[in-house]
Design an enzyme around this catalytic site. Structure first.
Site, mmCIF file in Angstrom:
data_model
loop_
_atom_site.group_PDB
_atom_site.id
_atom_site.type_symbol
_atom_site.label_atom_id
_atom_site.label_comp_id
_atom_site.label_asym_id
_atom_site.label_seq_id
_atom_site.Cartn_x
_atom_site.Cartn_y
_atom_site.Cartn_z
ATOM 1 N N GLU A 49 -53.937 34.517 53.743
ATOM 2 C CA GLU A 49 -53.109 35.092 52.903
ATOM 3 C C GLU A 49 -52.435 35.660 52.172
ATOM 4 O O GLU A 49 -51.113 34.568 51.965
ATOM 5 C CB GLU A 49 -52.129 35.623 54.513
ATOM 6 C CG GLU A 49 -53.476 35.303 55.780
ATOM 7 C CD GLU A 49 -53.354 35.163 56.727
ATOM 8 O OE1 GLU A 49 -52.084 34.814 56.935
ATOM 9 O OE2 GLU A 49 -53.660 34.242 57.852
ATOM 10 N N GLU B 271 -56.289 32.438 61.249
ATOM 11 C CA GLU B 271 -56.474 30.946 60.021
ATOM 12 C C GLU B 271 -57.838 30.366 61.181
ATOM 13 O O GLU B 271 -57.821 29.043 59.777
ATOM 14 C CB GLU B 271 -55.372 30.442 60.395
ATOM 15 C CG GLU B 271 -54.052 31.039 60.251
ATOM 16 C CD GLU B 271 -53.672 32.432 60.219
ATOM 17 O OE1 GLU B 271 -53.606 32.968 61.223
ATOM 18 O OE2 GLU B 271 -52.650 32.704 59.648
ATOM 19 N N ALA C 297 -46.564 25.985 58.171
ATOM 20 C CA ALA C 297 -47.714 24.847 58.639
ATOM 21 C C ALA C 297 -47.299 25.036 60.813
ATOM 22 O O ALA C 297 -48.237 24.690 60.564
ATOM 23 C CB ALA C 297 -46.658 23.428 58.896
ATOM 24 N N ASP C 298 -46.000 25.494 60.757
ATOM 25 C CA ASP C 298 -46.355 26.146 62.263
ATOM 26 C C ASP C 298 -47.599 27.134 62.246
ATOM 27 O O ASP C 298 -48.168 26.548 63.745
ATOM 28 C CB ASP C 298 -45.587 27.344 62.720
ATOM 29 C CG ASP C 298 -44.075 26.213 61.883
ATOM 30 O OD1 ASP C 298 -43.152 26.363 62.572
ATOM 31 O OD2 ASP C 298 -43.971 26.957 60.537
ATOM 32 N N PHE C 299 -48.540 27.898 61.954
ATOM 33 C CA PHE C 299 -50.063 28.051 61.839
ATOM 34 C C PHE C 299 -50.968 26.825 61.746
ATOM 35 O O PHE C 299 -51.867 27.452 62.655
ATOM 36 C CB PHE C 299 -50.109 29.289 60.835
ATOM 37 C CG PHE C 299 -49.356 29.845 60.759
ATOM 38 C CD1 PHE C 299 -47.704 30.185 61.065
ATOM 39 C CD2 PHE C 299 -49.135 30.604 59.379
ATOM 40 C CE1 PHE C 299 -46.994 30.902 61.559
ATOM 41 C CE2 PHE C 299 -47.851 31.838 59.025
ATOM 42 C CZ PHE C 299 -46.782 31.716 59.798
ATOM 43 N N HIS D 130 -41.249 28.826 61.653
ATOM 44 C CA HIS D 130 -41.835 28.794 60.912
ATOM 45 C C HIS D 130 -41.347 28.046 60.530
ATOM 46 O O HIS D 130 -40.640 27.754 59.064
ATOM 47 C CB HIS D 130 -41.652 29.987 60.413
ATOM 48 C CG HIS D 130 -42.343 31.153 60.656
ATOM 49 N ND1 HIS D 130 -41.773 31.740 61.834
ATOM 50 C CD2 HIS D 130 -42.952 32.110 59.923
ATOM 51 C CE1 HIS D 130 -42.363 33.042 61.820
ATOM 52 N NE2 HIS D 130 -43.443 32.774 60.765
#
Ligand SMILES: Cc1ncc(C[n+]2csc(CCOP(=O)(O)OP(=O)(O)O)c2C)c(N)n1
Lengths: 323, 325
Positions: free
Chosen positions: B29, B60, B84-86, B129
């Site tokens: 993205e 994702e 990394a939270d995703f 985040h």
């Protein structure tokens, strides 16, 4: 008619459909005797789609399949013997017994592979198409997925990207009327799932999934388009799953009259009728008998093959030196 | 040697590997025209074109699944997941796809892709985040996990990760992107996966740290030195495969271990390192292994609250002293 299979191709489709049906019936019989291991998802009644949709592909084209992939495997050119050996966990299986019936792959034939996470074959095939586009290869990829898989979120993400980037991919929706046990109207507010293709600016066609010639024509047109670089397309093939969801299905939700109606339009009969005028009933019966014999021989051989020896997989070890 | 920022070192690694191997391509993205929200991919779309540096929609789950099959069909994708939270969105592709095929298909396919992402707290980015989910990915057999703490390692490890034939999750840290450091020049200067690095030698206590925590550990080592304690700082950097020999060697020397990781404590990466030390170094230990980690709670926003949960030099000093007491 444009994109029709040649007679030879039609005969080969007919033969492979019989191989698949015989495979399914043998597996059903052995399951009853307690001789199979784990659930097996039969595709009786859906053979025309898997076999005819893959008939115009080359070994360099990729197919991503589902948990119900036997017709896709045979359609894509795998011999029945390594498939049977895989289903029975033998060393001679396509994946040396490590994969099982839901996850069969043969990379040399572009079958990569069965996938039992519902919906996962959709981005999987899209990723292979991306790789083809990045490298400028003229190969296409094909995703075969069910009406249940069509409801996943990842289906939307993958189709959007496939259409956005005009990836060389064909989505073949095998609409067999059920998810696991739920009817299509318990999963989706619309009957014809392929109308969603319009939302991605992607062409689509609905075909009779029990008619191998119709499947071949519709899919063939989309494959040609994709190969020319004109982007993805979708074919929704309407069919019906004649047997249970898997060998462990306890039934009770499929209506007798529906089963009877679809059996009257069994794809094996449709294929027979389409060819009999061309090559004669006797010839077709011989092909049928040969297919049955081939499957019988595959089972005999596979069932007497050895089981693999267990070895740890060191390539995924947690420590960089062997402990 | 060239003085570079961590983000520039990553950019150089990507540029060099893309130049060297036409099958390497990037997608993610906002990585193309804009150059990535952390500017790691700056200039690469201009140089290599859209075909090899693709801006993607926000997808994702599918992107990661696509990286898996793109990798097994002849390319070397480098996927950027912005935070990394995703990573939870990528998990099916890692757990049920990428990690299984080499084995279950009996070696028929290779899986050369890199998933780059960045994590960590301290930037006021709040509970969605700021996380470090190292253990979530390191838990999966068949997925390698790398976390560079310096510009030189950022470059050398990313190049190795791209050339590796297995999936690598590459964990960057948002507070390290601007860090400057000397980076060796040369297209073929790699840092191998599977090797830790001893950042500071010492004899009394071994501090095993990851990512930004290496720098907090170095500060802690300075503070400990003032008290006459000699701390060794080992940057694990290859979280998996883990350099067990480096751990054994250091503990054989110091007989004391502190593990520092920014992830949650329970079932966290530090817990795994502690268990590893118990498994392999028990006889060399003079005291139980201490852990310095994130408490088991969401990461708060307000600055004093966020600073209270983050592991830091002070906490590392305290843990070391307790171990040595
Ligand atoms: C992600 C996921 N959810 C649920 C299941 C359990 N499951 C396996 S097959 C299936 C139904 C799939 O329906 P469809 O895609 O139409 O394929 P069909 O079984 O009809 O061939 C379900 C719910 C699964 N394997 N994966």
């Amino acid at each position: 008619m444009k994109n029709s299979p040649s007679i030879d191709e039609q005969i080969e489709i007919f033969r492979k459909m019989h191989v698949v049906r015989q495979l399914e019936e043998k597996l059903g019989a052995l399951h009853k005797e307690g001789k199979t291991r784990g659930p097996i998802h039969r595709c009786d009644g859906q053979e025309a789609i898997g076999v005819a949709a893959t008939a115009m592909l080359d070994d360099t084209d990729y197919v991503m399949s589902t948990h119900r992939g036997h017709a896709h495997y045979i359609g894509k050119g795998l011999d029945v013997y390594p498939v049977v050996a895989e289903i029975f966990g033998r060393t001679t299986g396509s994946c040396a017994g490590r994969a099982g019936h839901m996850l069969v792959a043969d990379a040399s034939k572009g079958m990569i592979g069965g996938n039992a996470i519902v919906g996962a074959s959709i981005p999987a095939a899209t990723g292979a198409a991306l790789s083809n586009q990045v490298l400028g290869r003229d190969a296409v990829s094909m995703c075969i997925f069910g009406d249940g898989a069509a409801q996943t979120g990842i289906c939307h993400e993958a189709m959007n990207m496939a259409a956005l980037w005009k990836l060389p991919i064909v989505f073949v929706l095998e609409h067999n009327q059920f998810g696991l046990t739920v009817d299509t109207d318990m999963q989706s507010p619309i009957d014809d799932l392929s109308i969603r293709a319009a939302g991605y600016g992607m062409p689509s066609e609905i075909v009779d999934g029990n008619d191998p010639v119709a499947v071949y024509r519709a899919v063939g047109a989309m494959v040609e388009r994709a190969r020319r670089g004109e982007g993805p397309g979708m074919v929704e093939a309407k069919t019906y799953r004649l047997e249970g969801f898997s060998t462990s299905d306890m039934g009770g939700y499929q209506k007798d009259e529906d089963i009877a109606a679809w059996k009257a339009r069994d794809p094996l009969k449709v294929a027979f009728d389409q060819l009999k005028a061309e090559i004669g009933e006797d010839k077709l019966k011989t092909i049928e008998a040969e297919a049955v014999a081939e499957v019988e021989a595959a089972f005999d051989k596979a069932l007497s093959d050895p089981f693999p020896e267990f070895e740890l997989f060191n390539a995924s070890a947690a420590y960089s030196e062997v402990v | 040697m060239a003085l570079m920022r961590y983000a520039e070192a990553l950019n150089a690694a990507l540029r060099e590997e893309m130049t060297r191997d036409p099958s390497v391509f990037l997608f993610g993205e906002d990585i193309g025209r804009y150059g990535g929200v952390f500017k790691v991919t700056r200039g690469l779309q201009e140089e290599f074109g859209f075909n090899r540096v693709r801006d993607t929609p926000i997808s994702e789950q599918a992107m990661t699944a696509m990286a898996v099959t793109a990798a097994m069909t002849g390319t070397r994708p480098v996927l950027e997941i912005m935070y990394a939270d995703f990573m939870p969105l990528t998990l099916d592709a890692l757990v049920n796809q990428a990690s299984i095929y080499e084995y279950i298909w009996n070696g028929q396919v290779k899986m050369p892709f890199v998933l780059r992402t960045q994590g960590g707290g301290g930037a006021g980015a709040a509970a969605q985040h700021s996380k470090s989910l190292d253990s979530m990915v390191a838990h999966i057999p068949g997925i390698k996990v790398v976390a560079p703490s310096t510009p030189a390692d950022a470059k050398g490890l990313l190049k190795s990760a791209i050339r590796d034939d297995q999936p690598v999750v590459f964990l960057e840290h948002k507070l390290l992107y601007n860090m400057r450091g000397e980076v060796p020049e040369g297209d073929d200067v790699l840092v191998p996966l599977g090797a830790a690095s001893v950042t500071r030698e010492g004899t009394d206590v071994s501090i095993f740290a990851t990512s930004r925590m290496v720098h907090e550990s170095l500060k802690a080592a300075d503070a400990l030195a003032e008290r006459g304690i000699s701390a060794e700082v080992v940057d694990l950097r290859s979280l998996k495969p883990l350099d067990l020999n480096a751990i054994k060697k250091s503990i054989a020397k110091t007989n004391n271990a502190v593990v520092v990781n920014e992830g949650w404590n329970f079932c966290g990466y530090a817990a795994e390192i502690s268990a590893t030390i118990m498994d392999f170094c028990f006889d060399d230990l003079d005291a139980p292994v201490a852990r310095v980690t994130m408490p088991d709670m969401p990461i708060p926003y307000s600055e004093p609250l966020e600073m209270a949960v983050l592991p830091n030099a002070e906490k590392i000093v305290a843990a070391s002293l307790q171990t040595l007491a």
